[in-house]
Design an enzyme around this catalytic site. Structure first.
Site, PDB file in Angstrom:
ATOM      1  N   THR A   1      -3.421  -5.836   0.360  1.00  0.00           N
ATOM      2  CA  THR A   1      -2.886  -4.487   0.612  1.00  0.00           C
ATOM      3  C   THR A   1      -3.769  -3.751   1.611  1.00  0.00           C
ATOM      4  OG1 THR A   1      -4.006  -3.319  -1.191  1.00  0.00           O
ATOM      5  CG2 THR A   1      -1.930  -4.432  -1.737  1.00  0.00           C
ATOM      6  N   ASP A   2      -5.036  -4.120   1.688  1.00  0.00           N
ATOM      7  CA  ASP A   2      -5.911  -3.512   2.694  1.00  0.00           C
ATOM      8  C   ASP A   2      -5.461  -3.890   4.103  1.00  0.00           C
ATOM      9  OD1 ASP A   2      -8.426  -1.907   3.038  1.00  0.00           O
ATOM     10  OD2 ASP A   2      -8.967  -3.705   4.178  1.00  0.00           O
TER      11      ASP A   2
ATOM     12  N   LYS B   1       0.857  -1.198   0.000  1.00  0.00           N
ATOM     13  CA  LYS B   1       0.000   0.000   0.000  1.00  0.00           C
ATOM     14  C   LYS B   1       0.883   1.235   0.000  1.00  0.00           C
ATOM     15  CE  LYS B   1      -4.577  -0.026   0.540  1.00  0.00           C
ATOM     16  NZ  LYS B   1      -5.408  -0.853  -0.351  1.00  0.00           N
TER      17      LYS B   1
ATOM     18  N   PHE C   1      30.810  30.511 -10.884  1.00  0.00           N
ATOM     19  CA  PHE C   1      30.973  29.312 -11.721  1.00  0.00           C
ATOM     20  C   PHE C   1      31.798  29.697 -12.937  1.00  0.00           C
ATOM     21  CE2 PHE C   1      29.355  26.086 -14.833  1.00  0.00           C
ATOM     22  CZ  PHE C   1      29.904  24.985 -14.186  1.00  0.00           C
TER      23      PHE C   1
ATOM     24  N   HIS D   1      17.906  28.111 -12.020  1.00  0.00           N
ATOM     25  CA  HIS D   1      18.583  29.259 -12.627  1.00  0.00           C
ATOM     26  C   HIS D   1      17.768  30.547 -12.518  1.00  0.00           C
ATOM     27  CE1 HIS D   1      21.295  26.259 -14.114  1.00  0.00           C
ATOM     28  NE2 HIS D   1      20.370  25.690 -14.868  1.00  0.00           N
TER      29      HIS D   1
ATOM     30  N   ASN E   1      19.795  22.847  -9.827  1.00  0.00           N
ATOM     31  CA  ASN E   1      20.353  24.203  -9.886  1.00  0.00           C
ATOM     32  C   ASN E   1      19.286  25.071 -10.543  1.00  0.00           C
ATOM     33  OD1 ASN E   1      21.972  26.432  -9.930  1.00  0.00           O
ATOM     34  ND2 ASN E   1      23.460  25.655 -11.412  1.00  0.00           N
TER      35      ASN E   1
ATOM     36  N   VAL F   1      27.940  23.992  -7.552  1.00  0.00           N
ATOM     37  CA  VAL F   1      27.044  23.164  -6.739  1.00  0.00           C
ATOM     38  C   VAL F   1      27.796  21.911  -6.307  1.00  0.00           C
ATOM     39  CG1 VAL F   1      24.900  21.839  -6.760  1.00  0.00           C
ATOM     40  CG2 VAL F   1      24.992  24.058  -7.926  1.00  0.00           C
ATOM     41  N   GLN F   2      28.568  21.346  -7.248  1.00  0.00           N
ATOM     42  CA  GLN F   2      29.298  20.108  -6.963  1.00  0.00           C
ATOM     43  C   GLN F   2      30.182  20.253  -5.734  1.00  0.00           C
ATOM     44  OE1 GLN F   2      28.710  21.355 -10.025  1.00  0.00           O
ATOM     45  NE2 GLN F   2      28.840  19.807 -11.637  1.00  0.00           N
TER      46      GLN F   2
HETATM   47  O1  LIG Z   1      27.385  24.801 -10.145  1.00  0.00           O
HETATM   48  C1  LIG Z   1      27.223  24.511 -11.350  1.00  0.00           C
HETATM   49  N1  LIG Z   1      27.609  23.298 -11.811  1.00  0.00           N
HETATM   50  C2  LIG Z   1      27.467  22.931 -13.119  1.00  0.00           C
HETATM   51  O2  LIG Z   1      27.833  21.784 -13.514  1.00  0.00           O
HETATM   52  C3  LIG Z   1      26.878  23.866 -13.989  1.00  0.00           C
HETATM   53  N2  LIG Z   1      26.589  23.836 -15.328  1.00  0.00           N
HETATM   54  C4  LIG Z   1      26.018  25.030 -15.636  1.00  0.00           C
HETATM   55  O3  LIG Z   1      25.585  25.345 -16.758  1.00  0.00           O
HETATM   56  N3  LIG Z   1      25.942  25.819 -14.520  1.00  0.00           N
HETATM   57  C5  LIG Z   1      26.472  25.111 -13.487  1.00  0.00           C
HETATM   58  N4  LIG Z   1      26.649  25.417 -12.181  1.00  0.00           N
END
Ligand SMILES: O=c1[nH]c(=O)c2[nH]c(=O)[nH]c2[nH]1
Length: 296
Positions: free
Chosen positions: A58-59, A11, A160, A257, A255, A228-229
């Site tokens: 599932t009940d 469920k 970036f 934008h 991310n 971000v990575q």
């Molecule tokens: O932090 C980021 N990582 C990416 O891999 C990426 N690629 C992108 O277009 N912008 C960003 N910004």
């Protein structure tokens, strides 16, 4: 010829609310959650031969979700999910694994004139605390905890640049941009052999959740983000440091934008680079960056 390669059933979207009433103080505490429970085992013949003798309806699974919420604490959700999953193994010899997902929704106590109200709450955000539990005869109790849906934005402190530039590239390098995401963080515990091991030191689950949330917000705010990575990797390192029984941790971050808008066509308005003030938030496409970080 065909064969059943994999099967599980149960469920989903079972909504559960539990109240705790402290008779001494008159204070009530509430928990609301959405539960999914799927079973695996010797259930092949229900698919291949219409043999319902192996099917726990599932009940009945839904009823069990309610009954276990009555019999056991629902906090922390890791403990409730473990009790629920273990029940199906204890009760039905032909069931070999139970997959439980618990999503806990926020109800935060309201302050009235500076004092916490005894029985009134508000939803202060759509973020949820999640648990994925697999309870199996083979591997014991495997728990993955998470924090999902926490929306954050920083208006500067993010860059970036230095990324691959070739004939496919249009994105300009930036040393100052907006960074926004919806946090999806998970942390996977070293497997527990049984319920007793989950219950012993049960405070670890709330501590890890609080640490993951605090680390996420603090690192997001303080890090001069190169990407971000890199920012998410720093968060993972800190979570592993804060929670010794966690074996790996990860994030999945969109991310989101925010595009600059060139308004120079209108009376020469300056709205790009250091003059940028009005932006166009994008619904999509968005980047999606994931990682899982383990102990070395
Ligand atoms: O932090 C980021 N990582 C990416 O891999 C990426 N690629 C992108 O277009 N912008 C960003 N910004």
């Amino acid at each position: 010829m065909a064969r059943l390669a994999a099967a599980r059933y149960g469920k989903d979207n079972v909504r559960v609310y539990k109240v705790h009433k402290d008779e001494k103080t008159g204070t009530q505490s509430v928990t609301e959650m959405t539960v999914c429970c799927l079973l695996e085992g010797q259930i092949e013949t229900s698919y291949t031969e219409a043999d319902n003798s192996v099917v726990v309806a599932t009940d009945s699974i839904k009823n069990t979700i309610y009954i276990k919420a009555k019999e056991h604490p629902v906090n922390p959700p890791e403990l409730y999910a473990s009790h629920l999953g273990q029940h199906f193994l204890d009760k039905y010899p032909h069931i070999t694994a139970a997959h439980i997902k618990v999503v806990v929704h926020r109800w935060t106590r309201i302050n009235v004139d500076g004092a916490p109200h005894p029985h009134s709450f508000y939803r202060d955000g759509n973020e949820t605390r999640n648990v994925d539990a697999t309870v199996s005869r083979e591997k014991g109790i495997e728990l993955k905890s998470g924090l999902v849906g926490l929306s954050v934005l920083k208006s500067t402190g993010s860059a970036f640049h230095g990324f691959v530039r070739d004939e496919y590239t249009t994105l300009p390098e930036t040393w100052d941009r907006i960074l926004s995401t919806d946090v999806d963080a998970t942390w996977t515990w070293k497997p527990f052999p049984n319920i007793a091991a989950v219950a012993a030191g049960v405070e670890r689950f709330d501590s890890a959740f609080d640490a993951a949330r605090t680390i996420t917000l603090k690192t997001f705010s303080l890090d001069e983000s190169a990407s971000v990575q890199n920012t998410m990797y720093k968060m993972c390192e800190e979570i592993l440091e804060a929670a010794p029984e966690v074996q790996s941790t990860g994030y999945s971050l969109p991310n989101k934008h925010y595009f600059e808008i060139d308004l120079s066509w209108h009376k020469g308005l300056k709205n790009t680079g250091k003059d940028a003030e009005v932006y166009a938030p994008q619904s999509g496409p968005n980047g999606l960056i994931k990682c899982e970080v383990a102990r070395s």
